[in-house]
Design an enzyme around this catalytic site. Sequence first.
Site, short mmCIF file in Angstrom:
data_model
loop_
_atom_site.label_atom_id
_atom_site.label_comp_id
_atom_site.label_asym_id
_atom_site.label_seq_id
_atom_site.Cartn_x
_atom_site.Cartn_y
_atom_site.Cartn_z
N GLU A 38 0.86 -1.19 0.00
CA GLU A 38 0.00 0.00 0.00
C GLU A 38 0.89 1.23 0.00
O GLU A 38 2.00 1.19 0.53
CB GLU A 38 -0.85 0.03 1.29
CG GLU A 38 -1.84 -1.10 1.38
CD GLU A 38 -2.58 -1.12 2.71
OE1 GLU A 38 -2.32 -0.25 3.56
OE2 GLU A 38 -3.43 -2.01 2.88
N LYS A 58 2.40 4.58 1.40
CA LYS A 58 2.54 5.07 2.78
C LYS A 58 2.31 6.58 2.78
O LYS A 58 3.10 7.34 2.22
CB LYS A 58 3.93 4.74 3.33
CG LYS A 58 4.09 5.14 4.79
CD LYS A 58 5.41 4.65 5.36
CE LYS A 58 5.53 4.86 6.86
NZ LYS A 58 5.26 6.19 7.35
N ARG A 84 -2.86 8.67 16.96
CA ARG A 84 -1.89 7.60 17.19
C ARG A 84 -1.54 7.46 18.67
O ARG A 84 -1.35 6.37 19.17
CB ARG A 84 -0.65 7.96 16.36
CG ARG A 84 0.45 6.99 16.45
CD ARG A 84 1.65 7.58 15.72
NE ARG A 84 2.81 6.83 16.08
CZ ARG A 84 3.54 6.11 15.25
NH1 ARG A 84 3.23 6.07 13.98
NH2 ARG A 84 4.58 5.46 15.67
N GLU A 87 -5.30 6.89 7.68
CA GLU A 87 -4.42 8.06 7.72
C GLU A 87 -5.17 9.28 7.17
O GLU A 87 -5.73 9.22 6.07
CB GLU A 87 -3.19 7.76 6.84
CG GLU A 87 -2.06 8.72 6.99
CD GLU A 87 -1.12 8.35 8.15
OE1 GLU A 87 -1.41 7.40 8.91
OE2 GLU A 87 -0.10 9.03 8.28
N LYS A 105 7.67 -1.19 6.71
CA LYS A 105 7.68 0.04 5.92
C LYS A 105 8.93 0.07 5.07
O LYS A 105 9.99 -0.43 5.49
CB LYS A 105 7.57 1.27 6.80
CG LYS A 105 8.66 1.45 7.81
CD LYS A 105 8.41 2.70 8.63
CE LYS A 105 9.21 2.69 9.90
NZ LYS A 105 8.97 3.76 10.80
#
Length: 587
Positions: free
Chosen positions: A248, A250, A285, A314, A436
């Site tokens: 995906e 980021k 977060r 996000e 990541k």
Amino acid sequence: MKFITLAQSLGQLEAIASRNQMTEVLADLFSRVTYQEIDWVCYLVLGRLKPKFSGVEFNLAEKMMVRVLSRAIGQSEAESLKLFKQTGDLGEVILKLKTSNSKLKIRKSLEIKDVYNSLLKIAEEAGEGSVERKLNKMAVLLSQLDPLSAKYVVRIPVKKLRLGFSDMTILDALSWMQTGDKSLRPELERAYSVSADIGRIARVFKQQGLNGLKQIQVEVGIPIRPALSERLPNAAKIVEKLECFAVEPKYDGLRVELHLDKTRKVELSEGLFKQQSSFIQIYSRNLDNITHMFPEVVLAVEQLPVKQAIFDGEAIGVHPQTGKLLSFQETIQRRRKHNIKQMLSQVPIKVFIYDLLYLNGRAVFKQPFSQRRQLLEKILTKRQNGLVLTEQTKVNNVKQLRYLLDKYLQQGLEGIMCKKLDEPYQAGGRNFNWVKFKKNTEGKLVDTLDCVVMGYYPGKGKRVGFGIGAFLVGVSDAETIKTVAKIGTGLTDDQWREMKKRCQQIRAPKCPNSYIVNKNLYPDFWCQPKIVVEIMADEITKSPIHTAGLALRFPRLVRFRDDKDIDQITTLKELKKLHQLQTSMLS
Ligand code: AMP
């Protein structure tokens, strides 16, 4: 339990530097309270009345509290203000004044329950004239308290009851209360990760033990701790480790956890929220309640074709005319308390949703990601008012992975997220379910670090005018902070000014207990561990002087990370892993 007994424990905690001793004092306190009281005690020792995500705040400034204090003691405001200026601590002021005035003797000592309920009523005062009512009630409460209790109570509304520990120490202490060691911490943390209300965890554990903890379920309205990602050095390593996974983009925005329950109706007649009627909350977060900052997201969530849900995603600002994604700095302007209406049109928000954790009465976070994704695809069939299903591509080879990284980098994004398809959602955990992958800068650091500012040094040369020439930053190691860099270059003039302003607001009179610093690096001014900064560096090297044992070469400030708090900074363990990654990339 009487409040004075709690105040005595607070006094002990304030005097202790060692984390283990703090855990023991807390454990002893927890063992002496009833299960009906333990949640209040947990919030109070953290300087709060409810978990952060509940959004219960006092909104009382220190200056106002000086007024309250004078009223409570019958002292002139000027006198209290003078004392406050000398000590800088309202707690010490009231302790001194109450102790020295024999007319203020207290005959009856209040229960924790009484003090807690009074404080809660004060915090919940709202509407016209509420400030005055808050001040009056606070003065009454303080006048009823003994000097030591008043010392700690007065610090709560102004957020100055800092004892230097977090929810995690409380989990350790709960374990200690039961077993005399930290062995139950993993079980406690598991429960806390799916239901991040420390008071609830403590109450259930105290009343029902481990069995009770196992029954703790995800609930709409109590945040789940967000999953975190790992790093790997290159595309080949990612394919080798994850095998079959999804990629995906980021996004570089603000993490949002969206909670919706249409069966729970709320009455909100105020301003921007007046069209909403269902229970909807947005958590950041670090589990702050940020619902009021994003009214358009709230309305969009209400339109979704589900009864109850928890989403992970996000939020990112888009250009009002072109629709292009905005930078983190622009997006973060939406994290504000005031002028929200005006910002709605200046920085409209899009939320890229990438996970589903709860759906219509059922927790789904334990299902494999591929199944959660399928459910998500059924809900987000089209662009629902700025709520967007995150693009996803299934990948199983290096070529495809590199292609996707390049594609998203060209679109100006940070990098990609690689996610294992057959794994559950790892609430609160950092593991290889998510990896990541950012721009590969050939042997240089492939990721930034989130550090805390520990102190600063006055400026030399040109920077004399700023009053700051360098600052010291550190990473966390268990509950301590160890230094990794002294940063003296790479900031713009505005950033220096901003840094000075922020540092000054949180100056500490001495080196905070949790800091481990080599004497040669002692800053001229210490700061409380509050400011989180994202730091870029060229390399991580071994260091004899920095207490982390590693140091950053050519460190520079990327940005302030107001969306993260101290619990979320880079750990020494992660830093060591990054160092290994870097070494393996160079070899
Ligand atoms: P980091 O903060 O560098 O560890 O990266 C993890 C963060 O990336 C998460 O906390 C999210 O806020 C953000 N993020 C952006 N896009 C995604 C995505 N597609 N999946 C998961 N996290 C994402």
